[in-house]
Design a protein around this motif. Structure first.
Motif, mmCIF file in Angstrom:
data_model
loop_
_atom_site.group_PDB
_atom_site.id
_atom_site.type_symbol
_atom_site.label_atom_id
_atom_site.label_comp_id
_atom_site.label_asym_id
_atom_site.label_seq_id
_atom_site.Cartn_x
_atom_site.Cartn_y
_atom_site.Cartn_z
ATOM 1 N N ASP A 26 0.862 -1.130 -0.003
ATOM 2 C CA ASP A 26 -0.170 -0.030 -0.273
ATOM 3 C C ASP A 26 0.865 1.044 0.085
ATOM 4 O O ASP A 26 0.564 2.130 -0.777
ATOM 5 C CB ASP A 26 -0.819 -0.047 1.442
ATOM 6 N N ASP A 52 2.380 1.768 -3.498
ATOM 7 C CA ASP A 52 1.269 2.036 -4.181
ATOM 8 C C ASP A 52 1.012 3.608 -4.014
ATOM 9 O O ASP A 52 0.881 4.507 -4.739
ATOM 10 C CB ASP A 52 0.053 1.523 -3.805
ATOM 11 N N ILE A 53 0.954 4.297 -2.917
ATOM 12 C CA ILE A 53 0.789 5.485 -2.696
ATOM 13 C C ILE A 53 1.685 6.445 -3.038
ATOM 14 O O ILE A 53 1.512 7.500 -3.308
ATOM 15 C CB ILE A 53 0.292 5.721 -1.053
ATOM 16 N N LEU A 54 3.009 6.179 -2.591
ATOM 17 C CA LEU A 54 4.331 6.912 -2.942
ATOM 18 C C LEU A 54 4.679 6.727 -4.180
ATOM 19 O O LEU A 54 5.314 7.856 -4.657
ATOM 20 C CB LEU A 54 5.338 6.616 -1.942
ATOM 21 N N GLY A 55 4.261 5.755 -4.945
ATOM 22 C CA GLY A 55 4.655 5.551 -6.387
ATOM 23 C C GLY A 55 6.131 5.571 -6.637
ATOM 24 O O GLY A 55 6.877 5.953 -7.685
#
Lengths: 85, 263
Positions: free
Chosen positions: B189, B192-195
């Motif tokens: 996650d 995913d959020i920080l890329g």
């Protein structure tokens, strides 16, 4: 799924949702003050050529989720009447 | 010509200094010449984490000001011949250093060592700017907490704007028990959020406390879970293909469990 089973959302899911919202705000590169300044100037420039609905102008800056270095400046200007030069 | 990494996080207390020390040991154990530079001027700690605090005579400020030569300020590690520390000044202020001075010093270190790791101060002010100026790549340290991830995101934005090379993520202090209970953000996650690409996951480990007390990084013996995790990260940095171990197995179990119930 968890919500149905336990009646309450797991804290990690809560964290993820909150984080996403906070980051949408944080990642905006231009502050509202700057956006409004820009809006005022745009109105002046566009009004020289076109009669526009000044109140209806909508200006926003969106940052892409996949690529934080890219974004889009979206300006929506409703036109009243095109002036003849 | 070596490679310069800055170890940074935005938020304080997430394990930048511990990570810098352990990766330094890990890289040195892999046969590389390594210098660890403390860029936290006024609040240095890399020296105590490495157990080298009693050997400091000169610091990076002395080098930058020309009081001593670089060679005199470099402290050789007790355990590894190719590992060195360049301590920060404890009496000066972060504002006393100019980015130009830092750039010059880092360039000099880069010529002499295979790897230069810069331990960045917390925050995003002048100290941060000085710490990133000479770096080729960045390692972002975050814990699976909302505050730390948020600050990491801010730092990533600043690094991207400063045209930093590759930026990679290390998730620190992961508690599998909490993740499996659904009470801690999973590293997937966070990625995913920080890329960003992830280069390692370090489990929360009491051995770190003991290791800090003794001034001996966990990678020296590399038997504890965190020690192994840091060795893996060091391996990945030098280009080895090391799979992410057991932590992912548990995830697949958790997702199987989840799939079973959502059928």
């Amino acid at each position: 799924m968890f919500e149905k089973l336990f009646g309450r959302k797991k804290s990690s899911a809560v964290a993820k949702d909150r984080l996403k919202l906070v980051l949408i705000h944080d990642r905006r590169l231009i502050s509202n003050t700057v956006l409004n300044e820009m809006k005022d100037e745009l109105i002046k420039v566009i009004s020289k050529y076109i009669k526009i609905e000044q109140e209806e102008i909508n200006i926003q800056f969106d940052v892409e989720t996949e690529n934080r270095n890219r974004g889009a400046l979206i300006v929506n200007v409703p036109v009243k009447d095109i002036l003849k030069k | 010509m070596g490679k310069v990494y800055v170890v940074t996080s935005g938020k304080g207390g997430v394990g930048k200094t511990t990570t810098t020390a352990n990766l330094g040991v890990g890289l040195a154990k892999n046969g590389n010449s390594v210098v660890l530079m403390d860029a936290d001027i006024g609040l240095r700690n890399l020296d105590v984490i490495l157990g080298l605090e009693n050997r400091i005579v000169y610091n990076s400020m002395d080098v930058m000001e020309g009081t001593c030569r670089l060679k005199q300020a470099l402290i050789k590690d007790k355990r590894y011949d190719k590992l060195f520390l360049l301590p920060a000044s404890q009496t000066n202020d972060k504002m006393d250093v100019s980015t130009e001075m830092m750039k010059k010093l880092v360039a000099e270190l880069k010529e002499k060592f295979d790897y230069v790791l810069i331990d960045c101060p917390a925050g995003i002010e002048q100290g941060f700017k000085n710490a990133i100026v000479g770096a080729d790549e960045a390692l972002i340290i975050t814990t699976p907490e909302i505050s730390s991830i948020r600050d990491a995101d801010r730092v990533i934005g600043l690094l991207a704007a400063s045209e930093m090379g590759e930026i990679k993520l290390i998730v620190n202090r992961v508690k599998m028990k909490l993740i499996n209970e659904g009470n801690m953000l999973h590293m997937d996650d966070i990625v995913d959020i920080l890329g960003l690409d992830i280069v390692g996951v370090v489990p929360d480990d009491e051995e770190i406390v003991i290791s800090t007390n003794r001034g001996e990084p966990v990678t020296v013996k590399a038997v504890s879970p965190s020690g192994k995790a840091y060795m893996n990260i060091a391996g990945r940095i030098v280009g080895e293909d090391i799979p992410f171990l057991n932590i992912d197995e548990k995830r697949s179990f958790a997702s199987k469990f989840k799939n079973f119930f959502s059928r």
